[in-house]
Scaffold this active site. Structure first.
Site, PDB file in Angstrom:
ATOM      1  N   ARG A   1       0.836  -1.193   0.000  1.00  0.00           N
ATOM      2  CA  ARG A   1       0.000   0.000   0.000  1.00  0.00           C
ATOM      3  C   ARG A   1       0.877   1.251   0.000  1.00  0.00           C
ATOM      4  O   ARG A   1       0.554   2.240  -0.661  1.00  0.00           O
ATOM      5  CB  ARG A   1      -0.928   0.010   1.221  1.00  0.00           C
ATOM      6  CG  ARG A   1      -2.038  -1.032   1.148  1.00  0.00           C
ATOM      7  CD  ARG A   1      -2.999  -0.902   2.313  1.00  0.00           C
ATOM      8  NE  ARG A   1      -3.787   0.327   2.238  1.00  0.00           N
ATOM      9  CZ  ARG A   1      -4.508   0.804   3.248  1.00  0.00           C
ATOM     10  NH1 ARG A   1      -4.543   0.165   4.411  1.00  0.00           N
ATOM     11  NH2 ARG A   1      -5.205   1.921   3.104  1.00  0.00           N
TER      12      ARG A   1
ATOM     13  N   CYS B   1      -0.897   5.871   9.259  1.00  0.00           N
ATOM     14  CA  CYS B   1      -1.299   4.575   8.698  1.00  0.00           C
ATOM     15  C   CYS B   1      -2.446   4.832   7.743  1.00  0.00           C
ATOM     16  O   CYS B   1      -2.431   5.820   7.012  1.00  0.00           O
ATOM     17  CB  CYS B   1      -1.675   3.600   9.808  1.00  0.00           C
ATOM     18  SG  CYS B   1      -3.003   4.210  10.880  1.00  0.00           S
TER      19      CYS B   1
END
Length: 275
Positions: free
Chosen positions: A172, A230
């Site tokens: 990601r 995050c």
């Protein structure tokens, strides 16, 4: 005081004269909801805390899990029996993210004695209970600011002047995949540091020395300011906790990638680490 506690230490403290308040924060990003699992069996005396309802505000421009309204958060913690002068232990199903979010919020809001059960419910060897407790209301009143908190502009600046760690999976970070947010990639200048590398195969945190070596190798050396983000400020709290174990203070960019990537004006980087 260590920010984590082992199952054996918790069993001993729970049987003592000053047992901690226990909060069950079972949560996973893709579900299912944690309450049914809590009702099927939890640590005796533990109160269920809903991450989406109690530990986050409504999703929107501030991200998928923006910080909750401070007054509402305080009221939820008091309903759960949290008081300023009594220790708190939080746990989840074993991943550690939900528990870390509760740990971070309580510490940021000024509670002096909060720990995470290392390894979560899976580490517990004692009996479980199906009884839902009715705790006496606590007296905890949030006073935010005890831990570092960044907004998007602060995260951008720290990526240039310090060390900004991206706690998401490496794919990601690189932008290879993005299953949740508007666009893949990372904040320019951020360094990939997946949360999963902070724990062993049983979900327990690595030792302080091993974590310190890991973060030092990533650039957390000397007086370099450190922060974490995050996807939505949940697994990032877990990485802040790992840094705390290592003796490295770190701020949290709570809006994280879900806020950053939701603003088309924010730059996006892709590919491997800049280092």
């Amino acid at each position: 005081m260590k920010p984590i506690i082992s199952a054996s230490e918790l069993q001993s403290e729970s049987a003592g004269a000053r047992p901690p308040v226990l909060l069950d924060v079972r949560w996973t990003l893709a579900g299912p909801p944690g309450r049914p699992a809590y009702e099927a069996g939890h640590l005796p005396g533990a109160v269920y805390v809903d991450l989406d309802a109690d530990l986050a505000g409504p999703p929107g421009s501030g991200g998928r899990h923006p910080l909750p309204d401070v007054a509402a958060f305080g009221a939820a913690m008091r309903r759960a029996g949290v008081s300023a002068g009594r220790p708190v232990v939080v746990y989840d199903g074993g991943l550690g993210w939900g528990a870390a979010r509760a740990w971070w919020l309580l510490r940021w809001a000024g509670h002096p004695d909060v720990r995470v059960l290392d390894g979560g419910l899976a580490a517990w060897t004692g009996e479980l209970s199906e009884k839902t407790p009715e705790p006496e209301p606590g007296d905890f009143r949030p006073e935010p600011g005890a831990l570092g908190l960044l907004d998007a502009d602060g995260a951008a600046e720290l990526a240039r002047a310090g060390l900004l760690l991206d706690a998401r999976a490496a794919e990601r970070y690189r932008g290879d995949v993005e299953p949740i947010d508007r666009v893949g990639g990372h904040i320019p200048g951020a360094v990939s540091a997946p949360t999963t590398e902070n724990v062993d195969a049983d979900g327990r945190f690595l030792g302080a020395a091993a974590l310190r070596d890991r973060f030092t190798a990533l650039g957390a050396a000397g007086d370099t300011p450190v922060a974490v983000y995050c996807g939505s400020g949940v697994s990032g709290a877990h990485e802040v906790l790992a840094l705390e174990i290592a003796g490295i203070p770190a701020a949290l960019y709570a809006g994280s990638w879900s806020e950053w990537s939701g603003d088309p004006a924010r730059p996006v980087a892709t590919g491997p680490d800049p280092q």
